[in-house]
Design a protein around this motif. Structure first.
Motif, short mmCIF file in Angstrom:
data_model
loop_
_atom_site.label_atom_id
_atom_site.label_comp_id
_atom_site.label_asym_id
_atom_site.label_seq_id
_atom_site.Cartn_x
_atom_site.Cartn_y
_atom_site.Cartn_z
N LYS A 1 64.59 -37.74 -34.16
CA LYS A 1 63.25 -37.16 -34.17
C LYS A 1 62.75 -37.05 -35.61
CE LYS A 1 63.85 -34.41 -29.97
NZ LYS A 1 63.79 -33.05 -29.39
N SER A 2 61.57 -37.51 -35.85
CA SER A 2 61.03 -37.49 -37.20
C SER A 2 60.54 -36.09 -37.54
CB SER A 2 59.87 -38.48 -37.31
OG SER A 2 59.30 -38.43 -38.60
N SER A 3 61.00 -35.57 -38.66
CA SER A 3 60.55 -34.25 -39.10
C SER A 3 60.79 -34.12 -40.60
CB SER A 3 61.31 -33.14 -38.36
OG SER A 3 62.68 -33.27 -38.56
N LYS A 4 60.03 -33.26 -41.25
CA LYS A 4 60.15 -33.04 -42.68
C LYS A 4 61.14 -31.92 -42.94
CE LYS A 4 59.10 -33.20 -47.06
NZ LYS A 4 59.52 -34.32 -47.91
N ALA A 5 62.26 -32.25 -43.57
CA ALA A 5 63.29 -31.25 -43.84
C ALA A 5 62.99 -30.54 -45.16
CB ALA A 5 64.66 -31.91 -43.90
N THR A 6 63.27 -29.24 -45.20
CA THR A 6 63.00 -28.45 -46.39
C THR A 6 64.15 -27.50 -46.65
OG1 THR A 6 60.63 -28.52 -45.89
CG2 THR A 6 61.37 -26.91 -47.51
N LEU A 7 64.57 -27.39 -47.90
CA LEU A 7 65.51 -26.37 -48.35
C LEU A 7 64.81 -25.50 -49.38
CD1 LEU A 7 68.82 -28.38 -48.90
CD2 LEU A 7 68.44 -26.63 -47.18
N SER A 8 65.15 -24.21 -49.40
CA SER A 8 64.58 -23.35 -50.43
C SER A 8 65.05 -23.82 -51.80
CB SER A 8 64.98 -21.89 -50.20
OG SER A 8 66.34 -21.71 -50.46
N ARG A 9 64.26 -23.53 -52.83
CA ARG A 9 64.58 -23.99 -54.17
C ARG A 9 65.94 -23.48 -54.63
NH1 ARG A 9 60.41 -25.15 -57.10
NH2 ARG A 9 59.77 -26.00 -55.09
N ASP B 1 56.50 -20.58 -59.65
CA ASP B 1 56.51 -21.87 -58.96
C ASP B 1 56.38 -21.59 -57.46
OD1 ASP B 1 56.79 -24.46 -58.21
OD2 ASP B 1 58.93 -24.61 -58.66
N HIS B 2 55.29 -22.06 -56.85
CA HIS B 2 54.99 -21.78 -55.44
C HIS B 2 55.58 -22.88 -54.57
CE1 HIS B 2 52.66 -21.29 -51.74
NE2 HIS B 2 52.33 -20.08 -52.15
N GLN B 3 56.51 -22.49 -53.64
CA GLN B 3 57.11 -23.45 -52.71
C GLN B 3 56.68 -23.12 -51.29
OE1 GLN B 3 61.40 -23.43 -52.46
NE2 GLN B 3 61.48 -25.45 -51.52
N LYS B 4 55.95 -24.04 -50.64
CA LYS B 4 55.46 -23.84 -49.28
C LYS B 4 56.57 -24.16 -48.29
CE LYS B 4 52.40 -23.20 -45.99
NZ LYS B 4 51.94 -21.83 -45.69
N MET B 5 56.76 -23.28 -47.30
CA MET B 5 57.74 -23.48 -46.23
C MET B 5 57.01 -23.41 -44.89
SD MET B 5 60.44 -23.57 -48.23
CE MET B 5 61.91 -23.34 -47.25
N ASP B 6 57.65 -23.89 -43.81
CA ASP B 6 56.98 -23.85 -42.52
C ASP B 6 56.86 -22.44 -41.97
OD1 ASP B 6 59.61 -23.44 -41.92
OD2 ASP B 6 59.77 -25.01 -40.39
N TRP B 7 57.64 -21.48 -42.53
CA TRP B 7 57.56 -20.08 -42.10
C TRP B 7 56.76 -19.20 -43.07
CZ3 TRP B 7 59.76 -17.88 -46.25
CH2 TRP B 7 60.81 -18.54 -46.88
#
Length: 481
Positions: A220-228, A2-8
């Motif tokens: 501030k508007s931003s897309k929050a992400t947590l690792s799976r 399962d491929h999860q894209k992150m900003d890094w």
């Protein structure tokens, strides 16, 4: 995968097959941090992680401690720790990631406060105050949105729902239209809202507010992400707390009704016994040992080596053995099993260790057929043997030997487990024997507590050194065979 894209970069998560016993127990993947990228510091809520560097170079910081990264290096990130990876090279940093959700355990029994509500009393009984003191950002409310518990790490901007004094800093992400599950906030915080139910009726809520890796300041508007793995650990942890609160509230209400009516006490004996047994089983589960993190991470480190060298058959057989252990250790078992069943379980563990040490390890079992029918607690031997690998063999370069033998003394069945690793000094031996009865949560202390639950005070457990062998000797009542 399962491929999860992150900003890094990205993480490719391994999806375990159905029925493997790995779901909810461990999450495995390969992460890639892009060249020149500096991850935003983030916290692994609800899960501990082991990371093994496959490729690339750079640095990592865990709670402010900096470590150089290069192929072959590995490091451990405790649950609820701040973590950051910095890629200083020209190629991606590839890491094997192994995440293990933390096991939430209840606190000790405390006297009931007749003034507190059942949910407030449940919070105290489960010792959730210590959880927020450790930095876990949760807020617990009752069904009328009255705050029952929150800590300093819960973002103040979300308290406007409950306190008009905070309205100037209110966050617009918390709405009344999406209260169950995960919710994104415009300030970069990820919200979880888990209901606390009593027989299907909402009696309260657990709210979690966790900063995403790409979240900004409030407003501030931003897309929050947590690792799976982190998201899974958070959700499982919050669900465990909600279930524990619900069960305690139901128990307390039944206890109050039975105390108020003597006739009901006489007619509901079976319910009292069932509920008491349920609480006792919870106590046993909290002391039941999970597979040692050091062992799990070392085995998975070995699996990573097999994957890189293409030794697929050994890798497959090792995963099957590990899956069998995880499934067996998580299954509810009777109070006692036969020694033969316990030896069969230990044999799986020793097979996994044998894959690491090959011909440099020997196991000698000297137990006759009659003794193998002796009744013993489930999973009390493996942590003792694990101690030999974690301490006795850590700095021992010779062939490693484990001996398991038994004998009887009058009405006592005596089991001895010893190893030929570096002997423990007498100062440490005396300290360990004096501290066995203390509830420290360490492996040998949990074994002592497990024996205490099974036999009361009718057993002995001693650590010692004889003829260069460190040994643990346990004496329990002989069972009828």
């Amino acid at each position: 995968m399962d491929h999860q894209k992150m900003d890094w970069g990205y993480v490719k998560w391994f999806i375990p097959p159905q029925g493997s016993g790995l779901q909810g127990k461990v999450t495995i993947g390969v992460s890639s941090v892009d060249p020149g990228v500096e991850q935003k510091p983030h916290i692994h809520y609800g899960n501990a992680q082991f990371l093994y560097v496959l490729k690339g170079k750079g640095f990592c910081c865990v709670n402010g401690n900096k470590k150089t990264l290069k192929p072959g290096e590995y490091y451990y990130v405790p649950a609820n720790s701040e973590h950051q990876t910095i890629n200083t090279g020209t190629a991606p940093i590839l890491e094997l990631v192994v995440s293990v959700p933390v096991q939430w355990q209840t606190g000790e029994w405390t006297e009931t406060n007749p003034v507190a509500s059942p949910l407030e009393e449940a919070i105290r009984f489960l010792d959730l105050e210590s959880l927020v003191e450790q930095g876990f950002p949760i807020l617990i409310t009752d069904a009328d949105d009255h705050i029952l518990l929150f800590g300093p790490d819960f973002p103040a901007c979300f308290l406007h729902r409950y306190n008009a004094d905070t309205k100037d800093t209110r966050c617009q992400g918390w709405t009344d239209t999406a209260r169950i599950g995960e919710q994104q906030c415009s300030c970069g915080t990820i919200l979880y809202h888990i209901p606390i139910l009593e027989n299907g009726t909402e009696i309260g809520w657990i709210h979690g507010a966790f900063q995403g890796e790409s979240g900004g300041d409030c407003g501030k508007s931003s897309k929050a992400t947590l690792s799976r793995s982190t998201a899974t650990g958070i959700e499982e942890f919050l669900l465990q707390i909600a279930e524990g609160l619900s069960e305690y509230v139901k128990y307390q209400k039944m206890r109050s009704r039975l105390s108020a009516n003597e006739e009901m006490i006489r007619t509901q004996d079976s319910d009292i016994e069932r509920m008491s047994d349920s609480l006792l089983q919870e106590k046993k589960r909290s002391t039941d040992l999970r597979i040692n993190h050091h062992f799990l991470f070392n085995i998975l480190n070995h699996f990573a080596s097999l994957a890189l060298t293409g030794e697929r058959n050994d890798l497959y057989e090792g995963i099957i053995d590990l899956s069998t252990m995880l499934r067996a250790s998580s299954q509810p078992v009777e109070k006692l099993v036969t020694l033969q069943e316990e030896l069969d379980f230990v044999a799986i563990y020793l097979r996994l260790q044998k894959r690491r040490y090959q011909d440099g390890m020997r196991v000698i079992v000297e137990i006759d057929a009659a003794h193998r029918k002796q009744s013993v607690p489930f999973n009390f031997m493996q942590p003792i043997i694990e101690n030999a690998f974690a301490y006795g063999f850590m700095e021992y370069d010779g062939d490693k030997e484990i001996y398991i033998c038994s004998h009887t003394e009058d009405d006592r069945f005596v089991l001895t487990i010893k190893n030929n690793g570096v002997p423990v000094d007498m100062v440490t031996i005396n300290r360990l024997n004096q501290e066995l009865h203390k509830k420290t949560g360490h492996g040998l202390n949990l074994i002592y507590e497990k024996l205490q639950l099974a036999y009361g005070s009718d057993f002995t457990m001693k650590i010692g050194v004889k003829e260069g062998f460190t040994r643990v000797q346990i004496a329990i009542p002989r069972s009828a065979v």
